[in-house]
Design an enzyme around this catalytic site. Structure first.
Site, short mmCIF file in Angstrom:
data_model
loop_
_atom_site.label_atom_id
_atom_site.label_comp_id
_atom_site.label_asym_id
_atom_site.label_seq_id
_atom_site.Cartn_x
_atom_site.Cartn_y
_atom_site.Cartn_z
CE LYS A 1 6.32 -3.28 -7.59
NZ LYS A 1 7.73 -3.09 -7.97
CE1 TYR B 1 -15.63 16.72 12.10
CE2 TYR B 1 -14.90 15.57 10.12
CZ TYR B 1 -15.66 15.62 11.27
OH TYR B 1 -16.45 14.56 11.60
C1 LIG Z 1 8.14 -2.63 -9.30
C2 LIG Z 1 9.34 -3.10 -10.01
C3 LIG Z 1 9.50 -2.92 -11.40
C4 LIG Z 1 8.52 -2.14 -12.24
O1 LIG Z 1 8.80 -0.75 -12.16
P1 LIG Z 1 7.91 0.31 -12.97
O2 LIG Z 1 8.58 1.60 -12.67
O3 LIG Z 1 6.54 0.25 -12.41
O4 LIG Z 1 7.96 -0.06 -14.40
C5 LIG Z 1 10.59 -3.51 -12.01
N1 LIG Z 1 11.51 -4.20 -11.28
C6 LIG Z 1 11.42 -4.34 -9.96
C7 LIG Z 1 12.47 -5.08 -9.23
C8 LIG Z 1 10.34 -3.78 -9.27
O5 LIG Z 1 10.26 -3.92 -7.94
#
Ligand SMILES: *Cc1c(COP(=O)(O)O)cnc(C)c1O
Length: 373
Positions: free
Chosen positions: A35, A263
């Site tokens: 994702k 800054y």
């Molecule tokens: C993002 C996600 C994962 C992966 O998690 P990691 O901690 O990056 O391994 C697995 N399952 C779901 C539903 C997620 O949203």
């Protein structure tokens, strides 16, 4: 992608392949979670590299990410963790043959109204994350509903772990594992021969009880250690970081004792020093929270950030480099993440200076120009 920037995120696909092999050896069948542009590492190249290692199922977030992944030529199964949101999503499910995660009766109803050809679906259950998913007590209702809709075919059941990376809360992970296995048993008893998955990276590496038919791993594939800073850190020590990020030196100049820099003059030189202005700032995702806190890696040596991180610039104290016989010139490459030698910056450390986690470091710095090697 931020087009004007000279910042480069170098992504080592061989490291991602190494991590995949490591995780598959430890936990069996892996569903890489890709994702958000593969956590900033680049969706297409990452999926192709993992395909060469034998991965045949990938998890994205939104349905439109699944459409995008299909368009790269991916032939594997694509699981959409967030399920369909709008009309375009519903029609893409069948046309692109995507597997949506369904976790609410309302979505099941909408699917039933809009989809009449056979569709593989994944059933998501909430066993403790309290975010998405059916409650376990809804199971009889769901089974009854599905009995009358043979075109909706549950091929997967999943749930998500909330605290698998926290040694202090291992008890809750155990409860989630037991609850999920009861759910899967009930689904199978009702005649659904589905694939079950529960573990994320931390679950796979630390909780044997969370391993099912397959495991959904994201962070560890990219070399992030889910346990950095905890007593379980050793469990992730063989993972190889995949992303390095660098930016060029824009200018080098002396800063006299007593002079303030950037800054607000939040840093004042306590002796004569030499500073380099590096061409990266918060507009490229390098957080202003790193002001006076973080370090960069110049040719293997750590150099501290002095003063506030600006929109496109950050100043570092390079006075110590002369002692190593190193000159600093305009155009030299400075690493914000990774980089050569003992000065190499780990995502976990950068995240700590920044006040976040390595997931965010990858996603945000990964918005810059990427080179896959
Ligand atoms: C993002 C996600 C994962 C992966 O998690 P990691 O901690 O990056 O391994 C697995 N399952 C779901 C539903 C997620 O949203």
């Amino acid at each position: 992608m931020i087009a004007y920037s000279k910042i480069t995120a170098r992504v080592h696909l061989d490291a991602i392949r190494h991590n995949y092999r490591l995780l598959a050896a430890a936990g069996g069948r892996i569903i890489p979670v890709v994702k958000s542009d593969a956590y900033g590492h680049g969706l297409g190249p990452v999926v192709q590299a993992l395909g060469r290692e034998g991965a045949d199922t990938f998890a994205v977030g939104y349905v439109h990410e699944g459409v995008q992944l299909r368009a790269t030529g991916c032939q594997g199964r694509i699981l959409c963790l967030l399920g369909p949101v709008d009309d375009d999503d519903f029609s893409a499910l069948t046309s692109e043959s995507l597997i949506p995660c369904i976790g609410h009766q309302e979505t099941l109803d909408r699917l039933d109204r809009r989809v009449d050809s056979p569709l593989n679906i994944a059933l998501k259950f909430d066993t403790g994350m309290s975010r998405l998913g059916f409650r376990p007590d809804e199971l009889p209702e769901i089974l009854d509903f599905l009995k009358r809709r043979p075109h909706l075919r549950p091929v997967m059941a999943l749930s998500h772990l909330a605290v698998a990376d926290e040694p202090q809360q291992a008890g809750l992970t155990g409860e989630q594992c037991r609850e999920f296995s009861d759910i899967v048993r009930a689904l199978r008893a009702a005649g659904h021969a589905l694939e079950a998955n529960l573990a994320n990276s931390a679950g796979l590496l630390a909780h044997e009880g969370s391993r099912c038919d397959s495991q959904r791993t994201g962070l560890a594939l990219y070399g992030g250690n889910p346990f950095s800073g905890t007593e379980w850190a050793h469990l992730g020590c063989e993972l190889r970081p995949a992303m390095e990020v660098s930016a060029p030196v824009l200018s080098v100049h002396p800063l006299d004792k007593g002079q303030g820099i950037s800054y607000g003059h939040t840093y004042v030189a306590d002796e004569d020093m030499l500073v380099a202005v590096v061409g990266v700032g918060y507009s490229e995702g390098y957080s202003r929270g790193l002001s006076n806190r973080g370090f960069m890696n110049f040719k293997g040596h750590r150099v501290p950030i002095v003063g506030r991180v600006c929109m496109q610039m950050t100043c570092v104290d390079v006075s110590s480099l002369a002692r190593h016989g190193l000159a600093v010139n305009v155009g030299d490459e400075v690493h914000l993440l990774g980089g050569p030698g003992r000065g190499s910056i780990q995502a976990g450390e950068l995240a700590e200076w920044w006040g976040t986690i390595d997931y965010e470091v990858f996603c945000v710095l990964g918005l810059n120009r990427k080179i896959h090697v």
